[in-house]
Design a protein around this motif. Structure first.
Motif, mmCIF file in Angstrom:
data_model
loop_
_atom_site.group_PDB
_atom_site.id
_atom_site.type_symbol
_atom_site.label_atom_id
_atom_site.label_comp_id
_atom_site.label_asym_id
_atom_site.label_seq_id
_atom_site.Cartn_x
_atom_site.Cartn_y
_atom_site.Cartn_z
ATOM 1 N N PRO A 249 8.599 -4.028 2.886
ATOM 2 C CA PRO A 249 8.602 -3.972 1.414
ATOM 3 C C PRO A 249 9.969 -4.321 0.822
ATOM 4 N N VAL A 250 11.017 -3.949 1.572
ATOM 5 C CA VAL A 250 12.360 -4.291 1.088
ATOM 6 C C VAL A 250 12.552 -5.807 1.064
ATOM 7 N N LEU A 251 12.118 -6.446 2.144
ATOM 8 C CA LEU A 251 12.169 -7.906 2.193
ATOM 9 C C LEU A 251 11.376 -8.506 1.037
ATOM 10 N N GLY A 252 10.228 -7.878 0.786
ATOM 11 C CA GLY A 252 9.385 -8.371 -0.296
ATOM 12 C C GLY A 252 10.123 -8.315 -1.629
ATOM 13 N N GLU A 253 10.849 -7.218 -1.838
ATOM 14 C CA GLU A 253 11.584 -7.073 -3.095
ATOM 15 C C GLU A 253 12.702 -8.097 -3.183
ATOM 16 N N ILE A 254 13.418 -8.282 -2.058
ATOM 17 C CA ILE A 254 14.583 -9.173 -2.093
ATOM 18 C C ILE A 254 14.145 -10.620 -2.249
ATOM 19 N N ILE A 255 13.154 -11.019 -1.428
ATOM 20 C CA ILE A 255 12.820 -12.447 -1.389
ATOM 21 C C ILE A 255 11.827 -12.825 -2.478
ATOM 22 N N ALA A 256 10.789 -12.000 -2.642
ATOM 23 C CA ALA A 256 9.753 -12.391 -3.587
ATOM 24 C C ALA A 256 9.800 -11.574 -4.868
ATOM 25 N N GLY A 257 10.634 -10.572 -4.910
ATOM 26 C CA GLY A 257 10.739 -9.762 -6.119
ATOM 27 C C GLY A 257 9.506 -8.923 -6.363
ATOM 28 N N ASP A 258 8.826 -8.519 -5.296
ATOM 29 C CA ASP A 258 7.569 -7.801 -5.480
ATOM 30 C C ASP A 258 7.407 -6.787 -4.366
ATOM 31 N N TRP A 259 7.832 -5.557 -4.611
ATOM 32 C CA TRP A 259 7.732 -4.504 -3.598
ATOM 33 C C TRP A 259 6.287 -4.120 -3.372
ATOM 34 N N LYS A 260 5.549 -3.958 -4.467
ATOM 35 C CA LYS A 260 4.222 -3.354 -4.371
ATOM 36 C C LYS A 260 3.259 -4.213 -3.552
ATOM 37 N N SER A 261 3.350 -5.534 -3.752
ATOM 38 C CA SER A 261 2.412 -6.392 -3.034
ATOM 39 C C SER A 261 2.605 -6.247 -1.536
ATOM 40 N N TYR A 262 3.849 -6.160 -1.120
ATOM 41 C CA TYR A 262 4.076 -6.066 0.320
ATOM 42 C C TYR A 262 3.813 -4.672 0.845
ATOM 43 N N GLN A 263 3.913 -3.692 -0.016
ATOM 44 C CA GLN A 263 3.469 -2.357 0.370
ATOM 45 C C GLN A 263 1.961 -2.395 0.616
ATOM 46 N N TYR A 264 1.244 -3.067 -0.280
ATOM 47 C CA TYR A 264 -0.209 -3.209 -0.100
ATOM 48 C C TYR A 264 -0.498 -3.902 1.229
ATOM 49 N N LEU A 265 0.275 -4.938 1.510
ATOM 50 C CA LEU A 265 0.042 -5.701 2.733
ATOM 51 C C LEU A 265 0.085 -4.809 3.960
ATOM 52 N N VAL A 266 1.179 -4.035 4.108
ATOM 53 C CA VAL A 266 1.296 -3.233 5.343
ATOM 54 C C VAL A 266 0.263 -2.111 5.358
ATOM 55 N N GLU A 267 -0.079 -1.596 4.187
ATOM 56 C CA GLU A 267 -1.092 -0.547 4.166
ATOM 57 C C GLU A 267 -2.455 -1.112 4.540
ATOM 58 N N SER A 268 -2.762 -2.314 4.061
ATOM 59 C CA SER A 268 -4.077 -2.895 4.364
ATOM 60 C C SER A 268 -4.206 -3.181 5.847
ATOM 61 N N ILE A 269 -3.078 -3.485 6.492
ATOM 62 C CA ILE A 269 -3.123 -3.698 7.938
ATOM 63 C C ILE A 269 -3.549 -2.414 8.639
ATOM 64 N N ARG A 270 -2.985 -1.250 8.173
ATOM 65 C CA ARG A 270 -3.332 0.011 8.829
ATOM 66 C C ARG A 270 -4.780 0.372 8.587
ATOM 67 N N ARG A 271 -5.353 -0.101 7.465
ATOM 68 C CA ARG A 271 -6.725 0.259 7.105
ATOM 69 C C ARG A 271 -7.758 -0.562 7.842
ATOM 70 N N PHE A 272 -7.354 -1.666 8.407
ATOM 71 C CA PHE A 272 -8.327 -2.561 9.015
ATOM 72 C C PHE A 272 -8.848 -1.937 10.311
ATOM 73 N N PRO A 273 -10.156 -2.084 10.607
ATOM 74 C CA PRO A 273 -10.691 -1.457 11.825
ATOM 75 C C PRO A 273 -10.054 -2.021 13.084
ATOM 76 N N PRO A 274 -9.952 -1.211 14.133
ATOM 77 C CA PRO A 274 -9.369 -1.696 15.383
ATOM 78 C C PRO A 274 -10.259 -2.727 16.065
ATOM 79 N N GLN A 275 -9.690 -3.297 17.154
ATOM 80 C CA GLN A 275 -10.320 -4.457 17.792
ATOM 81 C C GLN A 275 -11.787 -4.236 18.151
ATOM 82 N N GLU A 276 -12.065 -3.118 18.851
ATOM 83 C CA GLU A 276 -13.429 -2.909 19.332
ATOM 84 C C GLU A 276 -14.406 -2.734 18.172
#
Lengths: 308, 294
Positions: A249-276
């Motif tokens: 999220p810090v990178l997101g703020e520095i490079i793209a100026g958008d903390w929240k979107s990248y926070q959403y990104l990493v959270e959505s990764i955790r929400r996705f069902p596992p491989q099986e």
């Protein structure tokens, strides 16, 4: 004072209120997750659209900095696994900026060149006319009738993709279509391969997207999904979590100026069902010979299924 | 719970009747393949198959009906068999498999079910040849048992069996060196070795070998050597109808059979020699004792 006098009455009243809220909740639209938040399903679609609208211009730079360039390797592995032959029709869903599409075109072009060279080698006694014709064929059909359709719900992402295509000089065999993965604007049994790279976790109803994938694929067609998944190594998992929640999220703020979107990104990764679990969902949609391959210890997984 | 997610009836059927069987996939985590165990016969043997129970939605799959009534393995076999006719042009590769899939009406992407290097195609072909050979040898054995043909001598039998097996390579002989190199890839060696040993075992079995001692191993080792060397001679043989190869084969089999009888001779000679030496030693020692006594 009144509350203290009759605590049981207050308790009953509270429970009635809860019940009313509960039934109201049931009657309202179904809820889903947006990262770690809980939102209604309509809201999720809108919010995802806004996220990608905001990040579209810096999408590629962010990909490179977040994954330290690894995303290129992952996408190359996906193409190598697909091993498309000339004449393949690819549908790349949620393919916004065109990474998979461009790689596909390069791959098919080189396979086609190799094929033409092999053909020349086999024919020992060619007249000059025939040799000239084969070069002509190579110039006219460098892709050998392969085509890729890039479909994305977000117009901004497609715009960025088209600009990239113009810059890099990709013009042939490439189409850009706006469409929703849950309701694709294509007829039945049209495509040989359906790919969705880092897109399916943003879809509100993943099962609908899988069913649509099944519908538009030809018999024998292949479904390929490249997506972030669960890490199987506990040490790496801790480092990965640390990196995801503290640095991205810090990178997101520095490079793209958008903390929240990248926070959403990493959270959505955790929400996705596992491989099986995801594999089971793909099988439910009707695909056979479903299998997955972990890349980088499970940070990313490629799921593959066939419509047989 | 899963059923609620799948409105189309065919998907419901698919998940209701699927049996998950563990599978021999080479990918990182072992995948479990789902098999449709509807009928063991391929569909062309039973044109009027009765579907088990009501299955109205299958008819809507346009040409896919046949695939749903067989297991995935059977479909894979069909694709590989269809791919064989494209081998002379494309070699033992994923392109040949893709062409094979196209002739069956499937998309070329179905070739993705197999390894990228064409291993499965070669192994399928070798296994198919071995099966054909076994059937041929069994037929011959039946004829001999019925008294319709003479029983062959061992060396004649071995020659004919190996020649029949090697002749199956003739349509693909140009690309056969590629196939040999694929069979020697480390990840293929277990399968190719087991196919080779079972074929040699079959041939010896039909040749009448009932040995239970070390002979069992030597015979198989010798025949494997003969087969491999003859195969190598064959791929660079340019004589008409591979005459040189068959002559080479004849000589090797004769050598092997000779060696067998020579071995027996050597053994008996050796035993006779040892006995002679023993006798001489006894004579000498008796004579020496007699001299000392004097």
């Amino acid at each position: 004072m009144a509350a203290a006098v009759c605590p049981c009455r207050a308790l009953l009243g509270g429970r009635r209120r809860l019940l009313r809220a509960f039934t109201r909740g049931l009657a309202a639209s179904k809820e889903t997750h947006f990262g770690f938040q809980v939102v209604s399903e309509e809201e999720k679609g809108e919010k995802v659209y806004q996220v990608f609208e905001n990040v579209a211009k810096k999408y590629d730079i962010m990909n490179d900095s977040m994954s330290l360039g690894m995303h290129r390797v992952w996408k190359d592995v996906l193409l190598h696994k697909m091993n498309p032959s000339p004449g393949t029709l690819l549908l790349d869903v949620a393919g916004g900026t065109g990474d998979i599409a461009f790689r596909f075109i390069n791959y098919v072009r080189s396979v086609r060149e190799r094929q033409l060279r092999q053909k020349l080698k086999h024919h020992q006694n060619l007249s000059w006319q025939e040799i000239a014709d084969s070069y002509q064929e190579e110039a006219v059909k460098p892709l050998g009738d392969s085509q890729v359709v890039v479909c994305d719900i977000n117009k901004e992402m497609l715009k960025v993709g088209r600009q990239k295509a113009q810059q890099l000089g990709y013009s042939e065999g490439l189409s850009w279509v706006v469409g929703n993965a849950e309701e694709l604007p294509f007829g039945d049994e049209k495509f040989d391969v359906y790919t969705i790279a880092f897109g399916i976790r943003n879809v509100t109803h993943i099962d609908l997207a899988l069913q649509e994938a099944y519908r538009v694929l030809k018999p024998g067609g292949r479904f390929l999904c490249l997506e972030f998944s669960q890490v199987n190594n506990p040490l790496l998992s801790r480092l990965y979590d640390l990196y995801s929640f503290q640095i991205i999220p810090v990178l997101g703020e520095i490079i793209a100026g958008d903390w929240k979107s990248y926070q959403y990104l990493v959270e959505s990764i955790r929400r996705f069902p596992p491989q099986e679990e995801f594999k089971a969902m793909i099988e439910d949609a009707g695909f056979l010979k479903v299998d997955y391959q972990n890349l980088t210890s499970g940070i990313v997984a490629i799921h593959s299924g066939f419509k047989l | 719970v899963r059923c609620q997610l799948c409105p189309p009836a065919r998907a419901l059927q698919a998940s209701a009747t699927l049996r998950r069987v563990s599978d021999e996939h080479k990918k990182e985590p072992a995948a479990s393949s789902s098999q449709h165990q509807f009928d063991s016969h391929p569909t062309d043997h039973q044109p009027e198959q009765e579907p088990r129970g009501p299955r109205p939605s299958y008819t809507g799959q346009g040409g896919q009906e046949s695939e749903d009534y067989e297991s995935e393995e059977q479909l894979q076999h069909r694709i590989l068999t269809a791919a064989l006719e494209f081998v002379p042009e494309h070699g033992w590769s994923a392109e040949a498999i893709a062409e094979g899939a196209k002739t069956l009406g499937l998309s070329a992407a179905a070739a993705g079910m197999f390894h990228n290097d064409g291993s499965e195609l070669v192994l399928h072909f070798v296994s198919h040849c071995n099966t054909k050979l076994s059937e041929q040898l069994e037929q011959e054995q039946k004829l001999v048992q019925l008294g319709e043909t003479e029983k062959k001598t061992t060396d004649q039998f071995l020659r004919d069996a190996l020649e029949a097996r090697l002749r199956m390579l003739i349509p693909y002989i140009e690309k056969w060196p590629q196939a040999i190199s694929i069979l020697l890839l480390p990840h293929n060696i277990p399968s190719s070795l087991s196919l080779l040993t079972s074929m040699i075992d079959d041939i010896w079995h039909y040749a009448g070998d009932r040995s239970t001692d070390f002979n069992w191993y030597t015979r198989r080792a010798v025949l494997t050597g003969i087969y491999n060397t003859t195969e190598l001679v064959m791929i660079q043989d340019t004589s008409p109808d591979f005459e040189d190869t068959w002559r080479f084969l004849e000589n090797r089999v004769a050598d092997a059979v000779n060696m067998d009888s020579t071995a027996k001779q050597v053994k008996s000679t050796g035993e006779a020699l040892v006995q002679g030496l023993m006798g001489a030693a006894v004579t000498v020692s008796t004579a020496a004792r007699a001299l000392r006594a004097e």
